[in-house]
Write a protein that holds these residues in place. Structure first.
Motif, PDB file in Angstrom:
ATOM      1  N   THR A  11       1.728 -53.066  22.906  1.00  0.00           N
ATOM      2  CA  THR A  11       2.437 -51.922  22.842  1.00  0.00           C
ATOM      3  C   THR A  11       2.165 -50.946  23.415  1.00  0.00           C
ATOM      4  OG1 THR A  11       1.424 -50.367  21.225  1.00  0.00           O
ATOM      5  CG2 THR A  11       3.254 -51.507  20.328  1.00  0.00           C
ATOM      6  N   LYS A  12       1.063 -50.634  24.418  1.00  0.00           N
ATOM      7  CA  LYS A  12      -0.365 -50.158  25.294  1.00  0.00           C
ATOM      8  C   LYS A  12      -0.391 -50.576  26.070  1.00  0.00           C
ATOM      9  CE  LYS A  12      -2.627 -47.962  22.351  1.00  0.00           C
ATOM     10  NZ  LYS A  12      -3.723 -46.841  21.436  1.00  0.00           N
ATOM     11  N   ASN A  13      -1.126 -50.072  26.784  1.00  0.00           N
ATOM     12  CA  ASN A  13      -2.029 -50.418  28.444  1.00  0.00           C
ATOM     13  C   ASN A  13      -1.218 -51.702  28.569  1.00  0.00           C
ATOM     14  OD1 ASN A  13      -3.554 -48.207  27.933  1.00  0.00           O
ATOM     15  ND2 ASN A  13      -4.385 -49.272  26.431  1.00  0.00           N
ATOM     16  N   VAL A  14      -0.114 -51.857  28.831  1.00  0.00           N
ATOM     17  CA  VAL A  14       0.333 -53.134  29.625  1.00  0.00           C
ATOM     18  C   VAL A  14       0.434 -52.682  31.366  1.00  0.00           C
ATOM     19  CG1 VAL A  14       2.068 -54.784  29.763  1.00  0.00           C
ATOM     20  CG2 VAL A  14       2.027 -53.848  27.624  1.00  0.00           C
TER      21      VAL A  14
END
Length: 236
Positions: free
Chosen positions: A23-26
Motif C-alpha cells: 500500500t505504500k513505498n512502491v
C-alpha cells in the motif's frame, strides 16, 4: 465519482499472488533494456526531420519543408493545391509569430472564406468546420518515428479543425520534433507536474484517417480528412 469494491478487489489480487498487499513505498521497477528511450536517442533535430519526412511516405501524407520567411507562400500554395475555398484555422499565437495571420486576410480578399476558431462562436465553429475544405493547426509535439502530430486542444484549437474538413494541414515547427511517444508523454507529464496549463484533451494524429477492417483493403479518409499535408518549418 465513488470507486466501488476497490479494497476488496486489490486484496483479492494480492491473495492470488501469494503475498501481502503493498500500500505504500512502491518503487518503479527498473529494466536493463529501455528501447523506448533508445530509438533515435542521439538524433539531431535535422535527423529527426529526415525521419519524419521518410515516415510520411508510409502514412499517405505529403511533407513539405520550408523556413519561417517562406511559410506564407508555401501555405498559400498548399491551400491552392487542395482547392481550398473554405478555410478554418486555430486561434494560435504562432499565427502571428510565423507571419501567417496576414495570409488569412489576403485569402478573404480573394473571395476565399476563412474562419479562425473562436470559443464564443459555439456551434458555429463545428458547422463551419464540417463544411470546410481545409483545416489548419500547428503541431505542439511531433513524433518523428510514427509521423504523428500532437495537438493540445483548447478554447482556441477545437478538435474539429483537424477532424471535419476534407483536407488538413499541420504546420510543424522543427523545435517540436521528438523521437517517439515516450518523449511526448514525458513532456506532457513534466508540464503538468510543473504547474503549466495542459489541455484536458490531447489529440495524436498520424496522417489521414484510414481503415482496413473490410477484407484488409486500405481505405483512406474513412472518418476524417482525405488528404493531409505536413509543413515542416525551421523556427525563427
Amino acid at each position: 465519482m465513488t470507486i466501488q469494491n476497490r479494497e476488496r478487489f486489490l486484496n483479492n489480487v494480492a491473495q492470488h499472488l501469494g503475498r501481502e498487499r503493498k500500500t505504500k513505498n512502491v518503487e518503479r521497477p527498473s529494466s536493463s533494456l529501455m528501447p523506448q528511450w533508445q530509438v533515435f536517442q542521439h538524433h539531431s533535430q535535422d535527423e529527426l526531420a529526415d525521419e519524419l519526412e521518410l515516415q510520411c511516405h508510409s502514412i499517405h501524407t505529403t511533407c513539405k519543408r520550408t523556413n519561417a520567411e517562406n511559410l506564407h507562400t508555401v501555405l498559400q500554395e498548399t491551400i491552392e493545391e487542395l482547392k481550398g475555398q473554405r478555410i478554418i484555422a486555430s486561434d494560435d499565437s504562432r499565427n502571428e509569430t510565423f507571419g501567417i495571420s496576414s495570409l488569412y486576410e489576403d485569402l478573404q480578399k480573394k473571395g476565399i472564406t476563412c474562419h479562425i476558431w473562436n470559443s464564443a462562436d459555439g456551434q458555429y465553429n463545428l458547422d463551419y468546420a464540417e463544411s470546410a475544405d481545409v483545416g489548419i493547426t500547428f503541431s505542439d509535439i511531433t513524433l518523428a518515428e510514427s509521423g504523428t502530430v500532437t495537438l493540445f486542444n483548447n478554447s482556441g484549437n477545437g478538435r474539429a479543425i483537424s477532424l471535419l474538413p476534407r483536407s488538413y494541414i499541420a504546420i510543424i515547427p522543427k523545435s517540436t520534433l521528438v523521437p517517439r511517444m515516450t518523449q511526448a508523454a514525458k513532456h506532457i507529464h513534466e508540464a503538468e507536474q510543473e504547474g503549466h496549463g495542459v489541455a484536458s484533451c490531447v489529440s495524436f494524429i498520424t496522417g489521414p484517417s484510414n481503415s482496413a477492417d473490410i477484407e484488409m483493403n486500405l481505405i483512406v479518409g474513412v472518418h476524417g480528412p482525405v488528404e493531409v499535408t505536413y509543413i515542416l518549418v525551421e523556427n525563427r
